[in-house]
Design an enzyme around this catalytic site. Structure first.
Site, PDB file in Angstrom:
ATOM      1  N   SER A  58       0.827  -1.201   0.000  1.00 21.99           N
ATOM      2  CA  SER A  58       0.000   0.000   0.000  1.00 21.99           C
ATOM      3  C   SER A  58       0.863   1.253   0.000  1.00 21.99           C
ATOM      4  O   SER A  58       1.649   1.465  -0.917  1.00 21.99           O
ATOM      5  CB  SER A  58      -0.952  -0.046   1.202  1.00 21.99           C
ATOM      6  OG  SER A  58      -2.000   0.868   1.062  1.00 21.99           O
ATOM      7  N   ASP A  84      -5.658  -3.996  -1.768  1.00 27.02           N
ATOM      8  CA  ASP A  84      -4.644  -3.489  -0.841  1.00 27.02           C
ATOM      9  C   ASP A  84      -3.834  -4.611  -0.192  1.00 27.02           C
ATOM     10  O   ASP A  84      -4.388  -5.552   0.379  1.00 27.02           O
ATOM     11  CB  ASP A  84      -5.364  -2.678   0.244  1.00 27.02           C
ATOM     12  CG  ASP A  84      -4.434  -1.785   1.027  1.00 27.02           C
ATOM     13  OD1 ASP A  84      -3.440  -2.293   1.547  1.00 27.02           O
ATOM     14  OD2 ASP A  84      -4.719  -0.572   1.125  1.00 27.02           O
TER      15      ASP A  84
END
Length: 320
Positions: free
Chosen positions: A39, A170
């Protein structure tokens, strides 16, 4: 190659602390032999690997998205907030995400152009999670922009990214601080860099808050298990919570990364020392910059963290 393998965790705006930490490593010529990022950590890892600037301004200019931040604003007018939540719910029932990733895509293209992961001068792994199989996927080849979009696709907020047989979201879903990926890239020593928020001090107020906390609790446990496999944990966690899209705090978080990493320099340098020197230090013949510190479950396999008071003592001894 001698150097550190870095595992950079996710955290939205708190990821600006990674940029500050990497700037310190670059300025002090500490060698980095591999980077794995999830991320926000993936963006910082790619920036370092490709030699991009490590100051916050270019990233605030290109990737800050006020529209995403407004999704979570807690406005004082309760009727306005209820109307916004109702419109979000309606959108959520008709779309796989609440926000588009086009603003982020344009910004990443401005930063990285058409660079590819396999062109990185340093081994680079971008970590995402496959929605179909629930597995961690470490991306080593392909366009940098697409890989970063996948690793940053917060479920429900940004759309998942198709990648071959995978549907990626993510990387925090699989491993918030990707120690496993970093060790697979280059072995040790592995430094886990954590930018998590502190635990909430107040109980949840809404059903949405409860759901968010439940997901966060599961990720926190996975994070602790992963960090126990690191050789050093570098905590860049703010003292008070910083929300994922609170870009106004980006520069403060960046400065936190610089200051905390500077404090940890003796421990980082110790990891790079020859093995016999580390062994002598463990016997107490050299000042120790780290100590054994058990995890919350009292697991003795947890790796050392730096004690600020020990570092200050070391500095005084060196002056004498």
């Amino acid at each position: 190659m001698k150097g550190l393998a870095l595992a950079l965790g996710g955290g939205g705006v708190r990821g600006f602390a990674h940029l500050g930490a990497l700037r310190v490593l670059r300025e002090h010529n500490l060698p980095v032999k591999a980077l794995a990022g999830s991320s926000a950590g993936a963006l910082a890892a790619a920036a370092f690997a490709f030699g991009l600037p490590l100051e916050p301004d270019p990233y605030l200019e290109h990737i800050a998205d006020p529209r995403a931040g407004r999704l979570f604003q807690d406005e004082g007018n309760i009727f306005r907030r209820l109307a916004r939540l109702q419109s979000q719910l309606f959108k959520a029932l008709r779309n796989p995400s609440l926000a588009s990733n086009e603003r982020l895509r344009e910004g990443l293209e401005a930063l990285f152009g058409d660079r590819r992961l396999e062109e990185s001068p340093i081994p680079l792994g971008i970590v995402a999670a496959d929605l179909y199989r629930g597995e961690m996927v470490v991306l080593r080849e392909g366009p940098v922009v697409e890989a970063l979009l996948a690793s940053s696709a917060v479920p429900g907020i940004f759309p998942p990214v198709p990648w071959g047989p995978y549907l990626l979201v993510d990387g925090d879903v699989a491993e918030k601080v990707p120690v496993t990926a970093a060790r697979a890239l280059a072995g040790g020593p592995v430094v886990a860099v954590d930018v998590s928020n502190p635990a909430p001090a107040a109980p949840p107020r809404t059903t949405f808050d409860v759901l968010l906390l439940a997901g966060q609790a599961a990720r926190e446990r996975l994070k602790r298990l992963a960090m126990q496999q690191a050789d050093l944990v570098l905590p860049l966690c703010p003292e008070t919570p910083v929300e994922t899209f609170d870009y106004e705090k980006a520069r403060a978080v960046y400065q936190l990364g610089i200051e905390r990493t500077t404090l940890y320099l003796p421990a980082l340098e110790q990891l790079l020392a020859p093995r016999f020197v580390r062994w002598l230090r463990q016997l107490g013949r050299f000042p120790k910059a780290v100590r054994e510190h058990p995890a919350p479950e009292q697991d003795e396999t947890h790796r050392p963290e730096v004690e600020p008071e020990v570092l200050e003592q070391n500095r005084e001894e060196q002056k004498r």
